[in-house]
Design an enzyme around this catalytic site. Sequence first.
Site, mmCIF file in Angstrom:
data_model
loop_
_atom_site.group_PDB
_atom_site.id
_atom_site.type_symbol
_atom_site.label_atom_id
_atom_site.label_comp_id
_atom_site.label_asym_id
_atom_site.label_seq_id
_atom_site.Cartn_x
_atom_site.Cartn_y
_atom_site.Cartn_z
ATOM 1 C CB SER A 222 -0.933 0.017 1.230
ATOM 2 O OG SER A 222 -0.176 0.166 2.420
ATOM 3 N N GLY A 223 0.233 2.360 -0.313
ATOM 4 C CA GLY A 223 0.916 3.641 -0.275
ATOM 5 C C GLY A 223 -0.009 4.693 0.297
ATOM 6 N NE ARG A 224 1.937 5.131 4.995
ATOM 7 C CZ ARG A 224 1.756 5.154 6.297
ATOM 8 N NH1 ARG A 224 0.535 5.263 6.809
ATOM 9 N NH2 ARG A 224 2.775 5.083 7.119
ATOM 10 N N GLY B 273 13.299 -0.986 -1.480
ATOM 11 C CA GLY B 273 14.612 -0.891 -2.116
ATOM 12 C C GLY B 273 14.768 -1.815 -3.311
ATOM 13 C CG ASP C 61 10.426 0.741 2.867
ATOM 14 O OD1 ASP C 61 11.561 0.221 2.970
ATOM 15 O OD2 ASP C 61 9.457 0.138 2.376
ATOM 16 C CB THR C 62 14.362 -0.190 6.187
ATOM 17 O OG1 THR C 62 13.560 -1.185 5.563
ATOM 18 C CG2 THR C 62 14.821 -0.697 7.548
ATOM 19 C CB THR D 78 6.078 -6.442 3.363
ATOM 20 O OG1 THR D 78 4.858 -5.736 3.097
ATOM 21 C CG2 THR D 78 6.191 -7.593 2.392
ATOM 22 C CD GLN E 29 1.824 -7.951 4.087
ATOM 23 O OE1 GLN E 29 2.449 -8.235 3.059
ATOM 24 N NE2 GLN E 29 2.122 -6.893 4.826
#
Length: 483
Positions: A13-15, A79, A235-236, A258, A303
């Site tokens: 997902s994204g936001r 990544g 993101d990490t 994830t 998931q």
Amino acid sequence: MTYHIAVDIGASSGRLVLGQLVDGSLTLAEIHRFSNGFTERDGSCFWEMDYLFDEIIKGLHLAKVKGIHECTLGIDTWGVDYVLLDAGGERISEVYAYRDRRTDGVMEEVAKQLPPHQVYAKTGIQQLTFNTLYQLYAHNREELESAEQILLVPDYLYYRLGGRKMNEVTNASTTQLLNLAARDFDAELLAFLGLRREQFAPLTEPGEELGFITPELRAEYDLPECRLICAATHDTASAVLGAPLPEGRSSAYISSGTWSLLGVELDHPINDSRAMAANYTNEWGAYGTYRFLKNIMGLWLIQEVRRLDGGRYSFAELAEQAGACEGFRSLIPCNHPRFLNPDDMIEEIRQACRESGQPVPQTAGELARCIFDSLAMSYHTYLAELEELTGQRIQVLQIVGGGANNGLLCQLTADVTGREVLAGPTESTALGNLAVQMIEAGRVSDIHEARRIIADSFAVRSYLPQPVPQLAELLVRWERLHR
């Protein structure tokens, strides 16, 4: 500027999240959320890059509708995955997803030509089948040779918004192509792949200003005037920046989504033979740091179980059902390659239990309990490795990301590791993205102040370890599964 927007896109997902610093407290508001996932075509897995860009544009238009006319903007994603551009700046091909099976066997093939210990000594990056090094080796040679520029996914999204090409360092380090000593792409590795340094853009550090969204996009879609700030685009890396690690106590983090990324923040890499044997990585962080960590398969397992079960239960309901099941009845080696992208995760878990002579989980609750127990056991193993490799005795585990909401998993982790677990904040990735923007904008002095603000602004729950009477027996069973 008082408005800061984080574009935070994960594998599922994204936001777009709005951050504001008000009276010393950081507030968050979600502007726009959208789904994400790779699609399979002709046996290959691809990301829908135009869709992701369109969703960013939708979110920014909504921000304008809400009265945000000026803001800073940062982007983070996963990544390793890359985009090939031609001389006109257009994509040459679809963007492969890291779970694509084209790299099956490639790591072993490359090892015959490039000694793995030499690659690790240069890069400090763990051996994973989907590292960009192996993806590029497997890529169509004609397409690679015709590529004018190779950008990673967040670099490409920044380019689409503002026109500037770059390779941001926290994400570029995941390629297994950066030389720790030279702090640039490694010439020997590029030559091995038949690539030239100029095919990659200049390395860019988090916090650098990248200009503004183009006037054409603003006019066409009625967008705010967004000043683009280079976030820690992996993101990490952003999640670690947004983790309010307790001062004065030796702590490790688990960025739980994830993937579960278990590690410590260091000011130097550890790329010796012991770290390589344990397959720990030294991804570059912001502000001169390194993320010394272990990749663990993570919530991808649950998931997939939920998806294959038709989404009948929410993740909270699965955790509740798991809590009602017998603990440690069945365990799986989470990091085995068989769980990376099987055709049927439920059947793969069941088959692994059959093969090891354990009870086969049948219900959704039993499957979830098997996953959560196995993740907690993984954390125990890798935390012990981490302590040995760093020489640190870890007192506290800080779990951030979506897994911080899973009370059962947090308590299991505390129980099995024998350490206090601090769970939260869930939104650490967006918070780390926003922290870099606010530092660059002069709203916050440095990352230490940013973390103090985060700690004061968001609830963190403590889980204290409870005795696990059968732990010694469990560890023997766990060891047997990994032989």
